[in-house]
Scaffold this motif. Structure first.
Motif, PDB file in Angstrom:
ATOM      1  N   ARG A 119       0.882  -1.328  -0.012  1.00 58.66           N
ATOM      2  CA  ARG A 119       0.009   0.089  -0.164  1.00 58.66           C
ATOM      3  C   ARG A 119       0.744   1.152   0.206  1.00 58.66           C
ATOM      4  O   ARG A 119       0.755   2.242   0.939  1.00 58.66           O
ATOM      5  N   ILE A 120       1.653   1.417  -1.079  1.00 53.94           N
ATOM      6  CA  ILE A 120       2.669   2.494  -1.071  1.00 53.94           C
ATOM      7  C   ILE A 120       2.112   3.931  -1.073  1.00 53.94           C
ATOM      8  O   ILE A 120       2.743   4.748  -0.687  1.00 53.94           O
ATOM      9  N   PHE A 121       1.021   3.994  -1.683  1.00 58.18           N
ATOM     10  CA  PHE A 121       0.034   5.248  -1.625  1.00 58.18           C
ATOM     11  C   PHE A 121      -0.530   5.790  -0.339  1.00 58.18           C
ATOM     12  O   PHE A 121      -1.391   6.841  -0.165  1.00 58.18           O
ATOM     13  N   SER A 122      -0.376   4.862   0.837  1.00 57.89           N
ATOM     14  CA  SER A 122      -1.006   5.029   2.016  1.00 57.89           C
ATOM     15  C   SER A 122      -0.358   6.202   2.735  1.00 57.89           C
ATOM     16  O   SER A 122      -1.112   6.987   3.369  1.00 57.89           O
ATOM     17  N   PHE A 123       0.723   6.818   2.178  1.00 53.03           N
ATOM     18  CA  PHE A 123       1.249   8.286   2.926  1.00 53.03           C
ATOM     19  C   PHE A 123       0.162   9.504   2.206  1.00 53.03           C
ATOM     20  O   PHE A 123       0.507  10.503   3.077  1.00 53.03           O
ATOM     21  N   LYS A 180      -2.391   0.221   9.678  1.00 52.35           N
ATOM     22  CA  LYS A 180      -3.938   0.898   9.165  1.00 52.35           C
ATOM     23  C   LYS A 180      -3.793   2.128   8.115  1.00 52.35           C
ATOM     24  O   LYS A 180      -2.856   2.895   8.316  1.00 52.35           O
ATOM     25  N   ALA A 181      -4.528   1.480   7.188  1.00 49.40           N
ATOM     26  CA  ALA A 181      -4.224   2.478   5.848  1.00 49.40           C
ATOM     27  C   ALA A 181      -5.660   2.243   5.024  1.00 49.40           C
ATOM     28  O   ALA A 181      -5.904   0.898   4.897  1.00 49.40           O
ATOM     29  N   GLY A 182      -6.518   3.312   4.794  1.00 51.57           N
ATOM     30  CA  GLY A 182      -7.626   3.232   3.826  1.00 51.57           C
ATOM     31  C   GLY A 182      -8.672   3.060   4.604  1.00 51.57           C
ATOM     32  O   GLY A 182      -8.799   2.978   5.889  1.00 51.57           O
ATOM     33  N   ALA A 183      -9.778   3.179   3.967  1.00 50.18           N
ATOM     34  CA  ALA A 183     -11.344   2.947   4.399  1.00 50.18           C
ATOM     35  C   ALA A 183     -11.788   2.017   3.565  1.00 50.18           C
ATOM     36  O   ALA A 183     -11.896   1.595   2.364  1.00 50.18           O
ATOM     37  N   PHE A 184     -12.806   1.019   4.443  1.00 47.44           N
ATOM     38  CA  PHE A 184     -13.165  -0.308   3.687  1.00 47.44           C
ATOM     39  C   PHE A 184     -14.620  -0.355   3.857  1.00 47.44           C
ATOM     40  O   PHE A 184     -15.262  -1.076   4.687  1.00 47.44           O
ATOM     41  N   PRO A 185     -15.437   0.507   3.474  1.00 43.09           N
ATOM     42  CA  PRO A 185     -16.949   0.617   3.668  1.00 43.09           C
ATOM     43  C   PRO A 185     -17.778  -0.491   3.172  1.00 43.09           C
ATOM     44  O   PRO A 185     -18.752  -1.118   3.716  1.00 43.09           O
ATOM     45  N   VAL A 186     -17.076  -1.407   2.313  1.00 39.38           N
ATOM     46  CA  VAL A 186     -17.704  -2.564   1.766  1.00 39.38           C
ATOM     47  C   VAL A 186     -17.135  -4.069   2.445  1.00 39.38           C
ATOM     48  O   VAL A 186     -17.731  -4.672   2.858  1.00 39.38           O
ATOM     49  N   SER A 187     -15.836  -4.097   2.101  1.00 40.66           N
ATOM     50  CA  SER A 187     -15.167  -5.272   2.679  1.00 40.66           C
ATOM     51  C   SER A 187     -15.350  -5.280   4.242  1.00 40.66           C
ATOM     52  O   SER A 187     -15.005  -6.385   4.633  1.00 40.66           O
ATOM     53  N   GLN A 188     -15.459  -4.325   4.803  1.00 39.57           N
ATOM     54  CA  GLN A 188     -15.553  -4.616   6.395  1.00 39.57           C
ATOM     55  C   GLN A 188     -16.701  -5.481   6.775  1.00 39.57           C
ATOM     56  O   GLN A 188     -16.544  -5.976   7.760  1.00 39.57           O
ATOM     57  N   PHE A 189     -17.748  -5.442   5.775  1.00 39.34           N
ATOM     58  CA  PHE A 189     -18.472  -6.500   6.047  1.00 39.34           C
ATOM     59  C   PHE A 189     -18.254  -7.843   5.634  1.00 39.34           C
ATOM     60  O   PHE A 189     -18.909  -8.973   6.138  1.00 39.34           O
ATOM     61  N   ILE A 190     -17.219  -7.996   5.070  1.00 39.02           N
ATOM     62  CA  ILE A 190     -16.897  -9.398   4.614  1.00 39.02           C
ATOM     63  C   ILE A 190     -15.724  -9.795   5.755  1.00 39.02           C
ATOM     64  O   ILE A 190     -15.641 -10.958   6.033  1.00 39.02           O
ATOM     65  N   GLU A 191     -15.109  -9.026   6.255  1.00 36.04           N
ATOM     66  CA  GLU A 191     -14.069  -8.920   7.308  1.00 36.04           C
ATOM     67  C   GLU A 191     -14.284 -10.151   8.332  1.00 36.04           C
ATOM     68  O   GLU A 191     -13.641 -11.086   8.283  1.00 36.04           O
ATOM     69  N   PRO A 192     -15.598 -10.354   8.651  1.00 38.94           N
ATOM     70  CA  PRO A 192     -15.756 -11.289   9.711  1.00 38.94           C
ATOM     71  C   PRO A 192     -15.524 -12.701   9.417  1.00 38.94           C
ATOM     72  O   PRO A 192     -15.516 -13.554  10.511  1.00 38.94           O
TER      73      PRO A 192
END
Length: 442
Positions: free
Chosen positions: A97-101, A186-198
């Motif tokens: 995630r090189i662009f996380s800066f 920690k980098a990025g926001a995950f509005p969709v995949s956060q529901f897959i994460e469990p």
């Protein structure tokens, strides 16, 4: 990623883009087999067409449902592929995630990508339903069978897989971020995949990392496979729609081009100072000029570009009055046949070290029948409907010219009309003196 991973990634990347480059060179070579035609006029109008039609999708939305879904997929793929740039850099240099800066902006980017990925999934599943469950008429038409029909489904499966892998990769990454595992900061926001994460709850951290890496590798490899699949697919229009709309005919619809050789002959006949018996210089090595077209080499290069750009969407055929009334003509089939014949000619050239060896086949008769050509009413409905400015009519007209001027193979009704025009100056079988008799009738 270790150095071996970086090297392997670089090799896969080179192979993917290299194979793509080889196939693009073949397409350019095949298109250049066509006759030369000048389409350099009015560049401002041409750039405008490309921006409005290819980039802006203006003709797609004439059918709102399909148009909106297509725009979602189109915009989704264009924007999400910005993420591919990060994957490539990470793969080559072993970063993560090189662009996380970019901080908050990075979160906005990743969040936007995820929402678009979800929308693309919904749109693609809708497209699959339209083709395979609802079975819209233009997708089950008799001219769309075999490979073309399967190809449309394969590309949709590809899109489902790529978007799913993207979300699964992010979900696994997000899970490892929550655990603070390894380099997963920690980098990025995950509005969709956060529901897959469990789904990863209860798994060993190393197992989740292996899954994240697997999703990552399959995702980028899938993108490279998808890129090279375009050559064999109707989805080549993703790239060719832009030059195709730029080089499209700017003349008003219904205006046909005149054959230069015929025009010169007429001018000579009408010139009172011309000597009809003067011998024109003859080039013994010159290939005789053919009136019209019987094979793909007789078409111009823009028509061949049209053939490769065809999306096989069937809007042209569904709007064709000849097809609607049960005649054999299908403008979509005209374009598919032209592309198939062009590919056959290209393979012939490849097999014979750059030289075309006559194969006793032609586009006319072997692919497209005179019955199809004469069914056309020249109404331009197919041209008007095409979302990427393809003109099946121009190919039909050139092939009909060949039938009339080279083979004298016009239908009897047309021959009768042309004979009447020649003898009477009108399509009807009346003497010129009788042409106004109708005004005396009650």
């Amino acid at each position: 990623m270790g150095y071996l991973d970086n090297i392997l990634f670089a090799i896969i990347l080179c192979l993917g883009f290299g194979f793509f480059g080889v196939n693009i060179k073949k397409i350019i070579r095949n298109i250049k087999l066509g006759r030369d035609i000048d389409r350099s006029d009015n560049p401002s109008a041409r750039w405008g067409n490309m921006a409005l039609i290819a980039l802006g999708q203006s003709k797609m939305v004439k059918r709102p449902v399909a148009g909106l879904l297509h725009i979602i997929v189109y915009v989704g793929f264009v924007i999400i592929n910005i993420e591919v740039l990060e994957i490539v850099i990470d793969g080559l240099f072993g970063t993560h995630r090189i662009f996380s800066f970019l901080g908050a902006f990075y979160s906005i980017l990743i969040g936007s990508f995820e929402i678009l990925a979800l929308l693309v999934l919904v749109a693609v599943l809708t497209f699959l339903a339209r083709r395979n469950i609802i079975k819209l008429k233009r997708f089950i038409h008799s001219d769309l069978k075999g490979w073309p029909k399967s190809d449309a489904n394969y590309i949709l499966y590809f899109e489902v897989a790529l978007m799913s892998l993207f979300l699964l990769m992010n979900a696994a990454d997000f899970h490892l971020q929550l655990l603070g595992f390894g380099h997963y900061e920690k980098a990025g926001a995950f509005p969709v995949s956060q529901f897959i994460e469990p789904i990863f709850n209860g798994m060993n951290e190393s197992t989740v990392m292996l899954l994240e890496r697997a999703f990552w590798w399959i995702h980028i490899s899938g993108i490279l496979v998808f890129l090279n699949y375009l050559y064999f697919s109707k989805h080549l229009h993703i790239l060719l729609a832009f030059p195709n709309t730029y080089f499209a005919d700017l003349n008003p619809k219904g205006k046909f081009d005149n054959l230069e050789s015929v025009t010169n002959e007429v001018k000579l006949m009408m010139d009172p100072n011309a000597d009809p018996f003067a011998a024109a210089p003859v080039d013994e090595n010159a290939v005789p000029v053919k009136f019209g077209a019987s094979d793909v080499q007789d078409l111009n290069w823009v028509q061949l570009l049209n053939a490769y750009t065809c999306t096989e969407c069937g809007r042209c055929t569904s709007s064709c009055p000849a097809n609607i009334t049960g005649k054999k003509l299908s403008p979509r089939k005209i374009m598919m046949d032209t592309r198939d014949r062009l590919e056959e000619v290209g393979k012939n050239i490849d097999a014979n070290k750059g030289i075309f060896i006559p194969d006793n086949k032609t586009l006319l008769n072997d692919y497209i029948t005179p019955e199809e050509l004469w069914a056309c009413t020249s109404c331009n409905a197919c041209v008007e409907e095409c979302p990427v400015n393809i003109s099946p009519l121009s190919i039909i007209i050139d092939m009909r010219r060949y039938l009339v001027m080279e083979q004298s193979a016009a239908p009897m009704s047309l021959n009768a009309m042309m004979t009447n025009i020649e003898n009477n100056g009108a399509p009807w079988q009346y003497n010129q003196q009788d042409r106004l008799n109708w005004k005396n009738e009650n």
